[in-house]
Design a protein around this motif. Structure first.
Motif, PDB file in Angstrom:
ATOM      1  N   VAL A 523       0.831  -1.206   0.000  1.00 38.17           N
ATOM      2  CA  VAL A 523       0.000   0.000   0.000  1.00 38.17           C
ATOM      3  C   VAL A 523       0.869   1.262   0.000  1.00 38.17           C
ATOM      4  O   VAL A 523       0.491   2.286  -0.584  1.00 38.17           O
ATOM      5  CB  VAL A 523      -0.974   0.004   1.203  1.00 38.17           C
ATOM      6  CG1 VAL A 523      -0.229   0.119   2.535  1.00 38.17           C
ATOM      7  CG2 VAL A 523      -2.000   1.117   1.067  1.00 38.17           C
ATOM      8  N   ALA A 524       2.044   1.209   0.605  1.00 40.05           N
ATOM      9  CA  ALA A 524       2.930   2.384   0.618  1.00 40.05           C
ATOM     10  C   ALA A 524       3.404   2.707  -0.789  1.00 40.05           C
ATOM     11  O   ALA A 524       3.423   3.882  -1.202  1.00 40.05           O
ATOM     12  CB  ALA A 524       4.125   2.139   1.534  1.00 40.05           C
ATOM     13  N   ASP A 525       3.789   1.681  -1.561  1.00 43.10           N
ATOM     14  CA  ASP A 525       4.245   1.911  -2.932  1.00 43.10           C
ATOM     15  C   ASP A 525       3.119   2.439  -3.813  1.00 43.10           C
ATOM     16  O   ASP A 525       3.331   3.335  -4.647  1.00 43.10           O
ATOM     17  CB  ASP A 525       4.794   0.614  -3.525  1.00 43.10           C
ATOM     18  CG  ASP A 525       6.195   0.296  -3.031  1.00 43.10           C
ATOM     19  OD1 ASP A 525       6.845   1.197  -2.483  1.00 43.10           O
ATOM     20  OD2 ASP A 525       6.635  -0.853  -3.200  1.00 43.10           O
ATOM     21  N   VAL A 526       1.932   1.897  -3.672  1.00 40.95           N
ATOM     22  CA  VAL A 526       0.797   2.374  -4.471  1.00 40.95           C
ATOM     23  C   VAL A 526       0.509   3.835  -4.140  1.00 40.95           C
ATOM     24  O   VAL A 526       0.258   4.656  -5.039  1.00 40.95           O
ATOM     25  CB  VAL A 526      -0.446   1.500  -4.225  1.00 40.95           C
ATOM     26  CG1 VAL A 526      -1.683   2.122  -4.884  1.00 40.95           C
ATOM     27  CG2 VAL A 526      -0.221   0.095  -4.762  1.00 40.95           C
ATOM     28  N   THR A 527       0.564   4.186  -2.870  1.00 45.29           N
ATOM     29  CA  THR A 527       0.307   5.567  -2.456  1.00 45.29           C
ATOM     30  C   THR A 527       1.322   6.518  -3.072  1.00 45.29           C
ATOM     31  O   THR A 527       0.972   7.560  -3.641  1.00 45.29           O
ATOM     32  CB  THR A 527       0.344   5.673  -0.923  1.00 45.29           C
ATOM     33  OG1 THR A 527      -0.622   4.786  -0.358  1.00 45.29           O
ATOM     34  CG2 THR A 527       0.062   7.095  -0.470  1.00 45.29           C
ATOM     35  N   LEU A 531       0.958   9.866  -6.189  1.00 50.21           N
ATOM     36  CA  LEU A 531       1.170  11.293  -5.923  1.00 50.21           C
ATOM     37  C   LEU A 531       1.415  12.117  -7.183  1.00 50.21           C
ATOM     38  O   LEU A 531       0.931  13.263  -7.263  1.00 50.21           O
ATOM     39  CB  LEU A 531       2.324  11.468  -4.928  1.00 50.21           C
ATOM     40  CG  LEU A 531       2.050  10.922  -3.518  1.00 50.21           C
ATOM     41  CD1 LEU A 531       3.271  11.091  -2.626  1.00 50.21           C
ATOM     42  CD2 LEU A 531       0.843  11.596  -2.889  1.00 50.21           C
ATOM     43  N   PRO A 532       2.130  11.634  -8.201  1.00 54.66           N
ATOM     44  CA  PRO A 532       2.338  12.461  -9.407  1.00 54.66           C
ATOM     45  C   PRO A 532       1.087  12.627 -10.273  1.00 54.66           C
ATOM     46  O   PRO A 532       1.143  13.330 -11.290  1.00 54.66           O
ATOM     47  CB  PRO A 532       3.423  11.695 -10.174  1.00 54.66           C
ATOM     48  CG  PRO A 532       4.059  10.786  -9.187  1.00 54.66           C
ATOM     49  CD  PRO A 532       2.980  10.423  -8.238  1.00 54.66           C
ATOM     50  N   TYR A 533      -0.028  12.014  -9.895  1.00 56.27           N
ATOM     51  CA  TYR A 533      -1.227  12.073 -10.723  1.00 56.27           C
ATOM     52  C   TYR A 533      -2.083  13.307 -10.454  1.00 56.27           C
ATOM     53  O   TYR A 533      -3.222  13.389 -10.911  1.00 56.27           O
ATOM     54  CB  TYR A 533      -2.072  10.804 -10.528  1.00 56.27           C
ATOM     55  CG  TYR A 533      -1.603   9.659 -11.394  1.00 56.27           C
ATOM     56  CD1 TYR A 533      -2.290   9.305 -12.540  1.00 56.27           C
ATOM     57  CD2 TYR A 533      -0.448   8.957 -11.075  1.00 56.27           C
ATOM     58  CE1 TYR A 533      -1.856   8.257 -13.353  1.00 56.27           C
ATOM     59  CE2 TYR A 533       0.000   7.918 -11.870  1.00 56.27           C
ATOM     60  CZ  TYR A 533      -0.698   7.575 -13.016  1.00 56.27           C
ATOM     61  OH  TYR A 533      -0.252   6.545 -13.813  1.00 56.27           O
ATOM     62  N   ALA A 591      -7.064   2.973 -10.031  1.00 54.74           N
ATOM     63  CA  ALA A 591      -7.216   1.732 -10.799  1.00 54.74           C
ATOM     64  C   ALA A 591      -6.010   1.513 -11.702  1.00 54.74           C
ATOM     65  O   ALA A 591      -5.514   0.382 -11.837  1.00 54.74           O
ATOM     66  CB  ALA A 591      -8.508   1.780 -11.609  1.00 54.74           C
ATOM     67  N   ILE A 592      -5.527   2.588 -12.341  1.00 55.75           N
ATOM     68  CA  ILE A 592      -4.356   2.471 -13.225  1.00 55.75           C
ATOM     69  C   ILE A 592      -3.115   2.089 -12.437  1.00 55.75           C
ATOM     70  O   ILE A 592      -2.391   1.148 -12.794  1.00 55.75           O
ATOM     71  CB  ILE A 592      -4.130   3.795 -13.979  1.00 55.75           C
ATOM     72  CG1 ILE A 592      -5.246   4.029 -15.001  1.00 55.75           C
ATOM     73  CG2 ILE A 592      -2.766   3.801 -14.665  1.00 55.75           C
ATOM     74  CD1 ILE A 592      -5.208   5.402 -15.633  1.00 55.75           C
ATOM     75  N   VAL A 593      -2.856   2.796 -11.353  1.00 58.95           N
ATOM     76  CA  VAL A 593      -1.638   2.564 -10.581  1.00 58.95           C
ATOM     77  C   VAL A 593      -1.663   1.187  -9.923  1.00 58.95           C
ATOM     78  O   VAL A 593      -0.641   0.477  -9.902  1.00 58.95           O
ATOM     79  CB  VAL A 593      -1.453   3.681  -9.531  1.00 58.95           C
ATOM     80  CG1 VAL A 593      -0.349   3.319  -8.546  1.00 58.95           C
ATOM     81  CG2 VAL A 593      -1.129   4.999 -10.217  1.00 58.95           C
ATOM     82  N   LYS A 594      -2.808   0.787  -9.384  1.00 62.83           N
ATOM     83  CA  LYS A 594      -2.888  -0.538  -8.765  1.00 62.83           C
ATOM     84  C   LYS A 594      -2.583  -1.632  -9.771  1.00 62.83           C
ATOM     85  O   LYS A 594      -1.849  -2.587  -9.486  1.00 62.83           O
ATOM     86  CB  LYS A 594      -4.268  -0.750  -8.145  1.00 62.83           C
ATOM     87  CG  LYS A 594      -4.373  -2.069  -7.390  1.00 62.83           C
ATOM     88  CD  LYS A 594      -5.667  -2.191  -6.618  1.00 62.83           C
ATOM     89  CE  LYS A 594      -6.774  -2.745  -7.470  1.00 62.83           C
ATOM     90  NZ  LYS A 594      -7.928  -3.215  -6.653  1.00 62.83           N
ATOM     91  N   GLN A 595      -3.131  -1.479 -10.975  1.00 64.43           N
ATOM     92  CA  GLN A 595      -2.863  -2.472 -12.018  1.00 64.43           C
ATOM     93  C   GLN A 595      -1.380  -2.495 -12.382  1.00 64.43           C
ATOM     94  O   GLN A 595      -0.776  -3.566 -12.532  1.00 64.43           O
ATOM     95  CB  GLN A 595      -3.701  -2.169 -13.257  1.00 64.43           C
ATOM     96  CG  GLN A 595      -3.466  -3.147 -14.401  1.00 64.43           C
ATOM     97  CD  GLN A 595      -4.172  -2.737 -15.678  1.00 64.43           C
ATOM     98  OE1 GLN A 595      -4.198  -1.551 -16.024  1.00 64.43           O
ATOM     99  NE2 GLN A 595      -4.762  -3.694 -16.366  1.00 64.43           N
ATOM    100  N   GLN A 596      -0.774  -1.319 -12.520  1.00 57.39           N
ATOM    101  CA  GLN A 596       0.650  -1.258 -12.862  1.00 57.39           C
ATOM    102  C   GLN A 596       1.510  -1.909 -11.775  1.00 57.39           C
ATOM    103  O   GLN A 596       2.434  -2.667 -12.072  1.00 57.39           O
ATOM    104  CB  GLN A 596       1.078   0.196 -13.066  1.00 57.39           C
ATOM    105  CG  GLN A 596       0.521   0.831 -14.334  1.00 57.39           C
ATOM    106  CD  GLN A 596       0.867   2.311 -14.413  1.00 57.39           C
ATOM    107  OE1 GLN A 596       0.852   3.023 -13.404  1.00 57.39           O
ATOM    108  NE2 GLN A 596       1.179   2.782 -15.608  1.00 57.39           N
TER     109      GLN A 596
END
Length: 889
Positions: A523-527, A531-533, A591-596
């Motif tokens: 969860v830390a990496d996804v968070t 941030l750049p979004y 959704a995009i970041v979680k998938q990546q």
């Protein structure tokens, strides 16, 4: 660091590409020039940032002029092996005594040798360079030793799939020109083709003062330095230089190459031939590259829309041409050809419609601002001047500013449409084929050997012996101010005026492996990746446009940073705070970041580097330890947006935050700006625990992690220990670590493992202490047959360190080296910021570096021996081999 960013750094670091070196502007910089009677060009640039100087000797010769693969590179190595006036051991002892940094690099048209030393040791750097300016020994016996080490360097690069792939691309694009010469060399060539006669001939042909440019940058007086150079180098004779090989570019047609890799992702590269730096269109080509790499561009849009994990543009430049590479990273589950098609579609779209004018304008602003940013580092400034004068043949780095200023949108589109044509594209794919397996091996070592040839440490020359007389702690060069906001944010400010820019570095104390809720690994990496979004007030593109408007760079996360011109400091801090404190966290972006992140983990699960991390954690730490926690595709797939918001609220808090600000800003102004934009930030909930529990000592073990395509093995020897950063033994351990690997051939491990036996090209050691844990680590890379013999030497040297006191000479050498490193760490805004941030965030005095230096200077041989015996267990290392395992096991 987010997983996707780690993948980016991995892929870009492995590529043998580099952006053209940025040049610093000369406005406000004192420059002194001279050309000696023997033709040596000397340029001295005064930079008072720190009491440090970098001297770069640029010989205008490289792989273009060599007759055998790797001959220029081999000559570079032998330049450290001694001359008629100074033995190799004395050379290394002298530079070690200064605490200086040194290295060399062979390019196609220049070979660069540099020293970075405390300014009071400039004469020593000059005399060391003089000692090899004529009369290099190039003894066959020395080459017999050195070629073992240089072969390890070649083997290391040949084990890198991206290096192998780019070599094939460049051979195609540069065919028939001297640019295509094998710069690195081959093991076969070093073993059989290159010997003393070839080395001496190359050296005597090209290494002359009339073929060199000497750039000296730092806290030195220009005219006096020129006089010193004239006195030391004036009698080196000039010589006639032969004609250089002609460059005739051949017609280029499309081609495709493939390599099996051990990476956790698939890498796709599209290669193009572009203008070289002798072309009037070179600046336009550079701006085109910046446009393609822009985070507002269509190429990066593939990442933001979830179609790729990363995409960028890189280039390597020569006089007559450049190799431009569009690089894309996709998951191992993706079709590489589909990725290439998407990347080509971006290029074709730009060729059809032209590049956006606002991206061209932003790129020009950034190129010009980069000149100011480069002035924030003594070493960077020295290499920028070297690039301008010795490589590109400019009068001064600011010549590039004028060229960039003249670039028009039409110029960029002309280069784009002519050079980035599909019919001349060289395509390359690096596709992983990882086994995803570990194997246990024997932790037994090769038989120990005490038959190590001692290096002959001759008496130091008179001009260097004074360093040993009175090693002392350097004077304090920093005067930082510190304050704490009402919400707990601690801020440290160090004003500097070498560059009209400011560097901001921040850290929120955290440890995701300790803090992440059960079942939410990742969860830390996804968070961080979210941030750049964009923020609550700016979309991703609007936010990046705001950064482009002031040519600033921001990174956000629990480690965050800002680099900005001082005139735009207020706006830069406002943008940093907006990104850090007000993230948008929209459902679509999540959704995009979680998938990546999940897709990246699929490849990472079987990748050798990740499996090495897992193997070390499992061997060093007990069941249930936080170090054994790793994100998986399943754990990331299970995350919700509410989980991300909850993690952000608990982990991103002002009472755990420290900010260091270095540059052209007053403490009063910095305080007002930070208060304005960070002062309203509030902590939510109880303060989390951010440190793992103490851990016991590990048992020895051995593990092998197979790695596709690697012919060289990376070896990590690691063990837990019990010392603390605040321990009375800390200073003695730092002296011991310096004895082990500080000072190159002057150190125990470099002497035994590299210089004498040639088992490895490099060996490193560290003694790391966190608040609740500590470890001892040794690392090297070598042929499989040398894994156990090299480890036996490591164990032997550690046992020697524990069994008898250091000699007075070796102890003094280590202390002098440690004292010299103090000012060198402060020779850049980044270095100062990192030091202040480390001290402040860990609750140490801001001058902890000087406290450490005083303690190191007072350490006795008996204390070093006792500390090594108390905290190092030579035969209890966990050995993890990434690549081929030890021969015979």
């Amino acid at each position: 660091m987010p997983r996707l960013l780690r993948l980016l750094l991995c892929c870009c670091a492995l590529l043998p590409l580099a952006f053209a070196t940025r040049s610093a502007g000369a406005q406000g910089v004192s420059v002194t020039r001279a050309t000696l009677a023997n033709g040596l060009q000397v340029v001295v640039v005064h930079d008072p940032l720190a009491p440090v100087v970098t001297a770069v000797m640029n010989y205008r010769v490289g792989s273009d002029e060599q007759s055998l693969p790797g001959l220029a590179h081999a000559t570079e190595h032998m330049m450290f092996r001694g001359s008629k006036t100074l033995s190799s051991s004395s050379f290394m002892d002298v530079i070690s005594l200064t605490g200086g940094e040194f290295d060399a690099d062979t390019r196609n048209n220049v070979t660069q040798y540099y020293f970075t030393v405390p300014a009071q040791y400039l004469d020593i750097a000059l005399r060391l360079e003089r000692s090899r300016a004529t009369g290099l020994s190039m003894a066959q016996s020395q080459w017999n030793e050195e070629r073992l080490a240089i072969t390890q360097e070649v083997t290391q690069d040949d084990s890198n799939a991206l290096y192998r792939l780019f070599t094939k691309m460049s051979q195609r694009m540069l065919a028939g020109t001297p640019y295509a010469h094998n710069r690195l060399g081959t093991g076969q060539g070093f073993a059989k083709e290159i010997n003393n006669p070839q080395l001496l001939s190359f050296y005597r042909t090209w290494y002359h003062p009339n073929n060199a440019v000497y750039v000296i940058v730092g806290d030195v007086d220009g005219p006096r330095t020129i006089a010193r150079v004239r006195r030391i180098f004036g009698d080196v004779p000039a010589a006639a230089l032969p004609r250089r090989p002609a460059v005739r570019l051949q017609p280029l047609t499309a081609a495709t190459y493939r390599e099996r890799s051990d990476l956790p992702v698939t890498v796709v590269m599209l290669g193009y031939r572009m203008p070289g730096y002798s072309s009037t269109e070179y600046a336009a080509g550079q701006i085109l590259g910046d446009v393609l790499a822009s985070q507002r561009g269509a190429l990066y849009g593939l990442v933001a829309n979830g179609k790729m994990l990363y995409a960028t543009f890189q280039a390597e430049s020569f006089a007559r041409t450049s190799i431009g590479v569009v690089l894309g990273v996709v998951p191992v589950t993706a079709n590489p050809q589909d990725a290439a098609t998407a990347m080509r579609a971006v290029i074709d779209g730009y060729r059809r419609n032209g590049v956006p004018a606002d991206l061209v304008a932003a790129a020009k602003r950034r190129e010009i601002a980069q000149r100011e940013f480069s002035r924030s580092s003594v070493q960077s400034l020295a290499f920028d001047w070297s690039e301008a004068l010795a490589v590109q043949g400019l009068h001064a780095p600011e010549d590039a500013i004028a060229a960039f200023s003249r670039v028009s949108v039409a110029d960029v589109n002309r280069v784009l449409r002519r050079d980035l044509a599909a019919s001349r594209t060289v395509t390359a794919y690096a596709v992983p084929h990882n086994a995803g397996a570990l194997s246990m091996g024997s932790s037994n070592l090769a038989a120990e050997t005490n038959r190590i040839a001692p290096t002959s440490h001759t008496q130091l020359p008179s001009w260097a012996s004074g360093i040993l007389a009175h090693p002392r702690v350097p004077a304090q060069a920093l005067a930082p101010s510190s304050f704490t906001l009402a919400n707990g944010v601690r801020v440290v400010v160090q004003p500097e005026t070498s560059s009209r820019s400011v560097t901001v570095s921040g850290r929120i104390r955290n440890d995701p492996q300790v803090q992440e809720p059960a079942g939410q690994d990742g969860v830390a990496d996804v968070t961080t990746a979210l941030l750049p979004y964009g923020t609550t007030t700016r979309s991703r593109l609007a936010y990046q446009a705001a950064l482009d408007a002031i040519a600033a760079d921001v990174t956000a996360g629990t480690d965050f940073s800002l680099r900005v011109l001082s005139s735009d400091f207020d706006t830069g801090v406002a943008l940093l705070a907006d990104d850090e404190l007000h993230p948008a966290f929209t459902a679509a972006d999540f959704a995009i970041v979680k998938q990546q992140e999940a897709q990246a983990l699929v490849g990472e699960a079987n990748s050798p580097d990740h499996l090495t991390e897992v193997a070390l954690a499992m061997a060093l730490y007990p069941a249930g330890d936080p170090e054994r926690r790793f994100a998986t595709p399943a754990s990331v797939d299970a995350l919700t947006l509410d989980d991300v918001r909850a993690w952000y609220a608990s982990a991103y808090r002002p009472d755990l935050t420290t900010i260091a600000i270095v540059g052209d800003v007053t403490p009063q102004h910095a305080r007002a700006v930070v208060q304005r934009y960070f002062g309203a930030w509030r902590s939510v909930g109880p303060t989390p625990r951010t440190q793992p529990p103490p851990v016991g000592l590990n048992a020895p073990s051995a593990i092998v992690v197979p790695a596709t395509g690697r012919v060289q093995s990376s070896v990590t020897l690691d063990e837990t220990s019990g010392f603390a950063r605040t321990s009375s033994d800390w200073a003695a351990l730092q002296v011991a670590n310096t004895v082990l690997t500080g000072g190159f051939y002057s150190s125990l491990l470099y002497h035994d493992v590299r210089e004498v036996h040639g088992y490895a090209y490099a060996v490193s050691s560290s003694m790391d202490a966190q608040p609740t844990r500590s470890s001892v680590t040794i690392a090297y890379a070598c042929d499989p047959k040398n894994i156990l013999p090299a480890q036996a030497l490591v164990v032997r040297d550690l046992v020697q360190l524990q069994s008898r006191p250091l000699s007075a000479a070796r102890l003094t050498l280590a202390k002098a080296l440690l004292m010299g490193r103090v000012p060198i760490r402060e020779a850049s805004y980044d270095g100062v910021a990192a030091q202040l941030l480390e001290n402040a965030s860990r609750g140490f005095p801001l001058n902890q570096n000087l406290i450490d230096a005083r303690n190191e200077l007072q350490a006795t041989a008996a204390q070093v021996q006792a500390a090594a015996r108390r905290w190092i267990r030579p035969r209890d290392f966990v050995r993890v081999v990434t690549g081929p395992g030890p021969s015979g096991q």
